[in-house]
Design a protein around this motif. Structure first.
Motif: not given
Length: 92
Positions: A14-21, A39-46
């Motif tokens: 998921l992190g590599s897909a997020w970084a690639a996008l 951009w803030p998707l990881p924070a929302y998921l956390l």
């Protein structure tokens, strides 16, 4: 494979897909509205995972069941021990 390894693999994917996008490595032209959400998707998921964890712990604490059979067995063992000790001269 352990559960930790499964979670780490999933997070890596998921992190590599997020970084690639977000960096544009795939050559996709995303609309600005998608990029603003991405951009803030990881924070929302956390935050969502934290809320889920707190909710789960709260629910488990609220619905905690007592082991009444084990409590009765323990009480009978305590009574047996007291009877044995009082036969040996100890007073309560």
């Amino acid at each position: 494979m352990t559960k930790l390894a499964q979670w780490l693999w999933a997070l890596a994917l998921l992190g590599s897909a997020w970084a690639a996008l977000t960096t544009g490595a795939l050559g996709l032209e995303l609309p600005s509205s998608c990029r603003e959400v991405l951009w803030p998707l990881p924070a929302y998921l956390l935050v969502s995972a934290g809320c889920y964890a707190l909710g789960t712990v709260g629910y488990r604490v609220a619905t905690f069941h007592d082991c009444e059979d084990a409590a009765r067995e323990l009480q009978s063992q305590i009574q047996e021990a007291r009877a044995d000790l009082s036969r040996r001269g100890m007073r309560f």
